[in-house]
Design a protein around this motif. Structure first.
Motif, short mmCIF file in Angstrom:
data_model
loop_
_atom_site.label_atom_id
_atom_site.label_comp_id
_atom_site.label_asym_id
_atom_site.label_seq_id
_atom_site.Cartn_x
_atom_site.Cartn_y
_atom_site.Cartn_z
N MET A 1 0.85 -1.17 0.00
CA MET A 1 0.00 0.00 0.00
C MET A 1 0.90 1.24 0.00
SD MET A 1 -2.95 1.17 2.71
CE MET A 1 -1.96 0.76 4.11
N LYS A 2 0.66 2.13 -0.93
CA LYS A 2 1.45 3.34 -1.04
C LYS A 2 0.80 4.52 -0.32
CE LYS A 2 4.52 1.66 -3.89
NZ LYS A 2 5.91 1.59 -3.66
N ARG A 3 -0.53 4.66 -0.49
CA ARG A 3 -1.21 5.83 0.07
C ARG A 3 -2.71 5.53 0.16
NH1 ARG A 3 0.40 11.20 -0.01
NH2 ARG A 3 2.12 10.67 -1.40
N LEU A 4 -3.33 5.98 1.24
CA LEU A 4 -4.78 5.89 1.37
C LEU A 4 -5.42 7.08 0.66
CD1 LEU A 4 -5.23 4.90 5.10
CD2 LEU A 4 -5.44 3.43 3.11
N HIS A 5 -6.63 6.87 0.17
CA HIS A 5 -7.40 7.96 -0.44
C HIS A 5 -8.73 8.05 0.31
CE1 HIS A 5 -9.25 10.66 -3.23
NE2 HIS A 5 -10.18 9.78 -3.53
N VAL A 6 -9.05 9.25 0.76
CA VAL A 6 -10.32 9.52 1.46
C VAL A 6 -10.98 10.69 0.77
CG1 VAL A 6 -11.37 10.20 3.65
CG2 VAL A 6 -9.35 8.73 3.65
N SER A 7 -12.24 10.53 0.39
CA SER A 7 -12.99 11.62 -0.23
C SER A 7 -14.28 11.82 0.55
CB SER A 7 -13.31 11.29 -1.69
OG SER A 7 -14.03 12.34 -2.28
N LEU A 8 -14.50 13.06 0.97
CA LEU A 8 -15.70 13.41 1.74
C LEU A 8 -16.54 14.41 0.97
CD1 LEU A 8 -14.13 14.09 5.27
CD2 LEU A 8 -15.04 11.94 4.37
N ASP A 9 -17.85 14.28 1.09
CA ASP A 9 -18.79 15.28 0.59
C ASP A 9 -19.07 16.26 1.73
OD1 ASP A 9 -18.97 14.03 -1.86
OD2 ASP A 9 -20.81 12.95 -1.37
N VAL A 10 -19.04 17.55 1.43
CA VAL A 10 -19.28 18.58 2.45
C VAL A 10 -20.31 19.59 1.93
CG1 VAL A 10 -16.96 18.35 3.42
CG2 VAL A 10 -17.37 20.06 1.65
N ASN A 11 -21.00 20.26 2.83
CA ASN A 11 -21.99 21.27 2.46
C ASN A 11 -21.40 22.68 2.37
OD1 ASN A 11 -24.14 19.48 2.24
ND2 ASN A 11 -24.62 19.62 4.41
N ASP A 12 -20.32 22.93 3.09
CA ASP A 12 -19.70 24.26 3.12
C ASP A 12 -18.22 24.09 2.84
OD1 ASP A 12 -18.53 26.72 3.79
OD2 ASP A 12 -19.97 27.09 5.40
N LEU A 13 -17.83 24.30 1.59
CA LEU A 13 -16.44 24.05 1.19
C LEU A 13 -15.48 25.00 1.91
CD1 LEU A 13 -14.77 22.21 -0.72
CD2 LEU A 13 -14.67 24.16 -2.25
N ALA A 14 -15.80 26.28 1.99
CA ALA A 14 -14.89 27.25 2.61
C ALA A 14 -14.62 26.90 4.07
CB ALA A 14 -15.46 28.66 2.49
N ALA A 15 -15.67 26.58 4.82
CA ALA A 15 -15.50 26.22 6.22
C ALA A 15 -14.71 24.92 6.36
CB ALA A 15 -16.85 26.10 6.91
N SER A 16 -14.97 23.97 5.48
CA SER A 16 -14.26 22.69 5.52
C SER A 16 -12.80 22.85 5.15
CB SER A 16 -14.94 21.68 4.59
OG SER A 16 -16.25 21.41 5.03
N VAL A 17 -12.50 23.68 4.16
CA VAL A 17 -11.11 23.95 3.79
C VAL A 17 -10.39 24.58 4.98
CG1 VAL A 17 -9.61 25.40 2.37
CG2 VAL A 17 -11.43 24.06 1.30
N ALA A 18 -11.01 25.53 5.64
CA ALA A 18 -10.40 26.17 6.81
C ALA A 18 -10.14 25.14 7.91
CB ALA A 18 -11.29 27.30 7.32
N PHE A 19 -11.11 24.28 8.17
CA PHE A 19 -10.97 23.26 9.21
C PHE A 19 -9.83 22.31 8.90
CE2 PHE A 19 -11.83 18.98 10.78
CZ PHE A 19 -11.91 19.22 12.14
N TYR A 20 -9.81 21.72 7.71
CA TYR A 20 -8.79 20.73 7.37
C TYR A 20 -7.41 21.37 7.16
CZ TYR A 20 -12.42 17.25 7.24
OH TYR A 20 -13.45 16.41 7.60
N THR A 21 -7.36 22.61 6.72
CA THR A 21 -6.08 23.31 6.63
C THR A 21 -5.47 23.46 8.01
OG1 THR A 21 -6.69 24.48 4.60
CG2 THR A 21 -4.99 25.49 5.97
#
Length: 64
Positions: A1-21
Motif C-alpha cells: 500500500m502506497k497511500r490511502l485515499h479519502v474523499s468526503l462530501d461537504v456542504n460548506d467548502l470554505a469552512a471545511s477547507v479552513a478546518f482541514y487546513t
C-alpha cells in the motif's frame, strides 16, 4: 500500500477547507470552486473534499 485515499462530501467548502487546513497544518494541494485536495505525507493520504448539496459524509475510500 502506497497511500490511502479519502474523499468526503461537504456542504460548506470554505469552512471545511479552513478546518482541514488547520487540522493538517497545510494548505490544499488543489483548490477549486467545488473541490479541495491535500496530498499529505504524514499521514500518507490523498484527502479530498467535494461540495455537495445532499447529505455530507464519506464519498469513497481507496488505496493508491
Amino acid at each position: 500500500m502506497k497511500r490511502l485515499h479519502v474523499s468526503l462530501d461537504v456542504n460548506d467548502l470554505a469552512a471545511s477547507v479552513a478546518f482541514y487546513t488547520h487540522l493538517f497544518a497545510a494548505r490544499p494541494t488543489v483548490l477549486k470552486d467545488d473541490y479541495a485536495r491535500w496530498m499529505l505525507e504524514d499521514p500518507r493520504v490523498n484527502f479530498a473534499i467535494c461540495l455537495q448539496t445532499g447529505a455530507p459524509g464519506v464519498a469513497h475510500l481507496g488505496i493508491q
